[in-house]
Each structure stands twice: as C-alpha cells, then as structure tokens.
Write a protein that holds these residues in place. Structure first.
Motif, PDB file in Angstrom:
ATOM      1  N   PHE A 152      34.296  11.820  65.504  1.00  0.00           N
ATOM      2  CA  PHE A 152      34.907   9.912  66.086  1.00  0.00           C
ATOM      3  C   PHE A 152      35.451  10.150  67.218  1.00  0.00           C
ATOM      4  CE2 PHE A 152      37.770   6.165  66.109  1.00  0.00           C
ATOM      5  CZ  PHE A 152      37.055   5.638  65.624  1.00  0.00           C
ATOM      6  N   ALA A 153      36.289  11.199  67.118  1.00  0.00           N
ATOM      7  CA  ALA A 153      37.161  11.420  68.092  1.00  0.00           C
ATOM      8  C   ALA A 153      36.857  10.826  69.876  1.00  0.00           C
ATOM      9  CB  ALA A 153      38.600  12.268  68.203  1.00  0.00           C
ATOM     10  N   PRO A 154      35.677  12.270  69.592  1.00  0.00           N
ATOM     11  CA  PRO A 154      34.363  12.404  70.434  1.00  0.00           C
ATOM     12  C   PRO A 154      33.906  11.738  71.242  1.00  0.00           C
ATOM     13  CG  PRO A 154      34.273  14.406  69.628  1.00  0.00           C
ATOM     14  CD  PRO A 154      35.079  13.323  69.096  1.00  0.00           C
ATOM     15  N   ALA A 155      33.605  10.158  70.149  1.00  0.00           N
ATOM     16  CA  ALA A 155      33.164   9.470  70.137  1.00  0.00           C
ATOM     17  C   ALA A 155      34.016   8.429  71.303  1.00  0.00           C
ATOM     18  CB  ALA A 155      32.123   8.002  68.772  1.00  0.00           C
ATOM     19  N   ALA A 156      35.603   7.961  70.454  1.00  0.00           N
ATOM     20  CA  ALA A 156      36.164   7.300  71.499  1.00  0.00           C
ATOM     21  C   ALA A 156      36.160   7.740  73.101  1.00  0.00           C
ATOM     22  CB  ALA A 156      37.362   6.987  70.615  1.00  0.00           C
ATOM     23  N   ALA A 157      36.579   9.175  73.270  1.00  0.00           N
ATOM     24  CA  ALA A 157      36.932   9.730  74.400  1.00  0.00           C
ATOM     25  C   ALA A 157      35.433   9.439  75.491  1.00  0.00           C
ATOM     26  CB  ALA A 157      36.791  11.259  74.128  1.00  0.00           C
ATOM     27  N   LYS A 158      34.520   9.644  74.991  1.00  0.00           N
ATOM     28  CA  LYS A 158      33.227   9.210  75.673  1.00  0.00           C
ATOM     29  C   LYS A 158      33.874   7.740  75.947  1.00  0.00           C
ATOM     30  CE  LYS A 158      28.403   9.805  75.515  1.00  0.00           C
ATOM     31  NZ  LYS A 158      26.964  10.187  75.086  1.00  0.00           N
ATOM     32  N   LYS A 159      33.990   6.751  75.761  1.00  0.00           N
ATOM     33  CA  LYS A 159      34.038   5.467  75.808  1.00  0.00           C
ATOM     34  C   LYS A 159      35.325   5.445  76.827  1.00  0.00           C
ATOM     35  CE  LYS A 159      30.531   3.932  73.986  1.00  0.00           C
ATOM     36  NZ  LYS A 159      29.929   2.970  74.311  1.00  0.00           N
ATOM     37  N   GLY A 160      35.835   6.384  77.159  1.00  0.00           N
ATOM     38  CA  GLY A 160      37.683   6.509  77.997  1.00  0.00           C
ATOM     39  C   GLY A 160      38.627   5.604  76.448  1.00  0.00           C
ATOM     40  N   LEU A 161      38.395   5.836  75.595  1.00  0.00           N
ATOM     41  CA  LEU A 161      39.547   5.193  75.076  1.00  0.00           C
ATOM     42  C   LEU A 161      40.611   6.038  74.187  1.00  0.00           C
ATOM     43  CD1 LEU A 161      37.011   2.421  72.861  1.00  0.00           C
ATOM     44  CD2 LEU A 161      37.847   2.440  74.773  1.00  0.00           C
ATOM     45  N   ARG A 162      41.238   5.146  74.586  1.00  0.00           N
ATOM     46  CA  ARG A 162      42.829   6.076  73.400  1.00  0.00           C
ATOM     47  C   ARG A 162      43.008   5.153  71.504  1.00  0.00           C
ATOM     48  NH1 ARG A 162      48.452   4.877  76.978  1.00  0.00           N
ATOM     49  NH2 ARG A 162      47.388   3.154  77.091  1.00  0.00           N
ATOM     50  N   ILE A 163      42.433   6.100  70.722  1.00  0.00           N
ATOM     51  CA  ILE A 163      42.825   5.522  69.878  1.00  0.00           C
ATOM     52  C   ILE A 163      44.915   5.419  68.831  1.00  0.00           C
ATOM     53  CG2 ILE A 163      42.159   5.983  67.135  1.00  0.00           C
ATOM     54  CD1 ILE A 163      39.360   4.504  68.961  1.00  0.00           C
ATOM     55  N   CYS A 164      45.092   4.230  68.893  1.00  0.00           N
ATOM     56  CA  CYS A 164      46.259   4.660  68.052  1.00  0.00           C
ATOM     57  C   CYS A 164      46.811   4.492  66.283  1.00  0.00           C
ATOM     58  CB  CYS A 164      46.711   3.156  68.690  1.00  0.00           C
ATOM     59  SG  CYS A 164      46.777   2.791  70.277  1.00  0.00           S
ATOM     60  N   VAL A 165      46.794   5.231  65.918  1.00  0.00           N
ATOM     61  CA  VAL A 165      46.624   5.911  64.434  1.00  0.00           C
ATOM     62  C   VAL A 165      47.935   5.252  64.202  1.00  0.00           C
ATOM     63  CG1 VAL A 165      46.767   7.437  62.900  1.00  0.00           C
ATOM     64  CG2 VAL A 165      45.322   7.366  64.419  1.00  0.00           C
ATOM     65  N   GLU A 166      48.791   4.022  63.062  1.00  0.00           N
ATOM     66  CA  GLU A 166      49.362   3.679  62.525  1.00  0.00           C
ATOM     67  C   GLU A 166      49.570   4.318  61.442  1.00  0.00           C
ATOM     68  OE1 GLU A 166      50.799  -0.039  60.883  1.00  0.00           O
ATOM     69  OE2 GLU A 166      49.210  -0.154  61.821  1.00  0.00           O
ATOM     70  N   GLN A 167      51.012   4.830  61.391  1.00  0.00           N
ATOM     71  CA  GLN A 167      51.567   5.932  60.303  1.00  0.00           C
ATOM     72  C   GLN A 167      51.845   4.777  59.970  1.00  0.00           C
ATOM     73  OE1 GLN A 167      54.540   6.648  63.384  1.00  0.00           O
ATOM     74  NE2 GLN A 167      53.313   9.110  63.281  1.00  0.00           N
ATOM     75  N   HIS A 168      50.542   5.420  57.923  1.00  0.00           N
ATOM     76  CA  HIS A 168      51.192   3.908  57.242  1.00  0.00           C
ATOM     77  C   HIS A 168      51.493   5.213  55.377  1.00  0.00           C
ATOM     78  CE1 HIS A 168      50.559   0.748  54.291  1.00  0.00           C
ATOM     79  NE2 HIS A 168      50.549   0.101  55.387  1.00  0.00           N
ATOM     80  N   GLY A 169      52.270   4.745  54.726  1.00  0.00           N
ATOM     81  CA  GLY A 169      51.538   5.219  53.449  1.00  0.00           C
ATOM     82  C   GLY A 169      50.455   4.621  52.686  1.00  0.00           C
ATOM     83  N   ARG A 170      50.503   5.363  51.830  1.00  0.00           N
ATOM     84  CA  ARG A 170      49.086   5.526  50.955  1.00  0.00           C
ATOM     85  C   ARG A 170      47.881   6.117  52.053  1.00  0.00           C
ATOM     86  NH1 ARG A 170      47.640   5.443  46.671  1.00  0.00           N
ATOM     87  NH2 ARG A 170      45.369   4.565  47.178  1.00  0.00           N
TER      88      ARG A 170
END
Length: 314
Positions: A152-170
């Motif tokens: 997934f990360a390379p697919a987002a990088a190819k579009k020039g995007l930053r993925i913001c992962v939320e740190q969440h219990g469970r």
C-alpha cells in the motif's frame, strides 16, 4: 496553526449546512470520512471517483465557504480476515486515488488489526504473557501487517501522498513504538495522525509522545479524553459501549472537558517545537453534549491555545 474539523461530527446534517456551520465557527479546514468506520455522511466516494463534475462540485462547496480540505479519512480495518478486510482495503486504495484527483495531500487511516493464526476475528495482543501471545504478535506482523503495508505505501507514494496513521487501541499501531516498527519497514510515506485522546486513555502523556514522534507527525486530531473516578477502582480497560457515559471508566470529550485547556496549550506548544505548524482537526465524539456545543467548545479551546502559543515566538 489552523483549526480543522472532521465533518463526521456534524453527520446529522446535510453537506451544505455542515460546511456553513463549520465556516461560521471560524474553522478553516475540513476532513471528510470516506467510509469504513465512518458512515461517510457528506461524500459518496464511488460518485466522486467516477465523476469529475462531482469532484468539482464538492471542491466548489468547500472553496466557496473559504475552507480547504486537510485530509480524507478512510479509517477501518483493512487487515480483518473477513469481508470487512477486503472492503476496507479497497476503500484505502480508492481513497488514495480520490485524494490525488482532488489535490488533497493527506490520507488519515488506521494501521489495521489482523487475526491470529487460524482465527476468524482480529486479535489485539497487549501483553507478553501467556507465552503464545508473542508468537501470535510476531506472526501478525510478518504475515499480515507488513505485507499489506509494503504494497500500500508505494501506491500512496506514487500519488505523492502522505499517509497519516492514527495510533489507536485495538490496532496494530497504537503507540510510538509500534508506529516506528511499521515506518522503519515501509518508509516515510507513513507518518502519524496524532490523536491525544487515545494515548490518554491508555495512560500515556501526549507531550512526551510528541517529542518522541517529532517530524513524523503529519496530521493532528483535536479530541480529548476524560478519565472518570471509577477508573481508580477498575483501571482504564473498559469494554462497555460509549453510551451511557456515566457508567464508563473514561470517555471521549470535547477539548478542555477532560484535559485542562492549559494542558492543551502545552500540547500545541510541543507540536510547534517539533515543527508541526499545521491543522488540528477537531474530531467530536463527546456523547455528553450537543454536537454544536461540543464542537464550539473545542474551537474556543484551540483558538486560545493557538493564540497563546503564537506569543512564544514574539
């Protein structure tokens, strides 16, 4: 620093009215829920992907009110072993595609939580005991978490995007340590959507976490947690539904109704100190107040904190 708003907080009203109220509160940025755990009350991702006219119409509604889109949110569990996982995984890829088409540079989402070997349901490991727990955890990372994110990360990088992962219990990523494990493997396309509320109910300190995360913070949620007196007896693990709030050990609340506003000022100061001078997007999940009152309260608290922290530079 800018004040943003996850529009799910006004999910009970139509898009135009939601954007009107948002602008009237002095908010400058919006974050739209695309699906997954959001009912996506204000957008239809399939329609937006299929129609340039629909995208132009949405952007026009946002722009005409002096607003900007800070992020698209596709939080769900793409690592679920059942149909939910397939659906949420497709949603994540679709959201990346839509973000690029809309010119939005950030996507907020969860890391996902897989099952253990042979399980049919997600399994959140929180302790190294009993002994099989660590075997399950390592299997999850090697066989499910990292393979999905490596694709997934390379697919987002190819579009020039930053993925913001939320740190969440469970979720697989629920603190700084688990976040850095993911980032070290898949690279800097992945950053954090920093939400203090989750850290608070897990017993952490937002300011210390901000200092540890530093420049890996890509987006921020404005949401608070109130730790209730019953937690002194029962601790902070609570399996009861989010309502009624009076019986819970902790509750999500609007800013300042859990952590004092002065403590939120220190959070804003810490964000500025690590170089984050961007959107704090209010995510309202306060079930003890009317939505409009809760959001207005959070706006007032953030406005104070931003103004006071700005004085530090003068």
């Amino acid at each position: 620093m800018k004040i943003g708003f996850n529009t799910d907080g006004f999910g009970h009203i139509l898009t135009e009215e939601c954007l009107d109220q948002t602008a009237e509160l002095g908010i400058t940025n919006v974050e739209f829920g695309m699906g997954g755990w959001s009912s996506a009350p204000h957008v239809n991702i399939a329609e937006l992907l299929a129609s340039a006219a629909a995208r132009d119409q949405l952007l026009g509604k946002v722009r005409d009110r002096g607003l900007e889109i800070s992020a698209l949110n596709c939080s769900g569990n793409q690592l679920h072993p059942g149909e939910t996982g397939s659906s949420d995984s497709q949603l994540a890829y679709d959201t990346v595609e839509l973000a690029a088409l809309l010119g939005v540079g950030r996507v907020v989402m969860m890391s996902g939580l897989p099952a253990g070997p042979g399980d049919n349901h997600p399994n959140w490991i929180t302790s190294s005991w009993p002994p099989e727990a660590m075997e399950i955890l390592e299997w999850q990372w090697k066989e499910r978490i990292l393979p999905w994110w490596r694709a997934f990360a390379p697919a987002a990088a190819k579009k020039g995007l930053r993925i913001c992962v939320e740190q969440h219990g469970r979720q697989a990523v629920y603190n700084s340590e688990s976040f850095f494990r993911l980032r070290e493997d898949v690279g800097p396309t992945i950053g954090v959507n920093f939400d203090p509320s989750h850290l608070i109910w897990m017993g952490g300190d937002p300011v210390s976490a901000i200092r540890e995360l530093g420049s890996s913070i890509y987006h921020v949620h404005g949401k608070d947690t109130r730790v209730e007196p019953q937690s002194r007896i029962n601790g902070l693990l609570d399996t009861k539904p989010v309502i009624p709030v009076r019986v819970r050990f902790w509750n999500y609340v609007s800013l300042g109704h859990g952590t004092p506003v002065r403590a939120w000022l220190e959070i804003v100061r810490a964000l500025r100190a690590v170089g984050y001078d961007d959107v704090i997007s209010i995510e309202n999940e306060d079930y003890s107040l009317d939505a409009e009152e809760a959001v207005s309260t959070s706006v007032s608290a953030l406005r104070f904190c931003i103004a006071e922290s700005a004085k530090d530079r003068s």
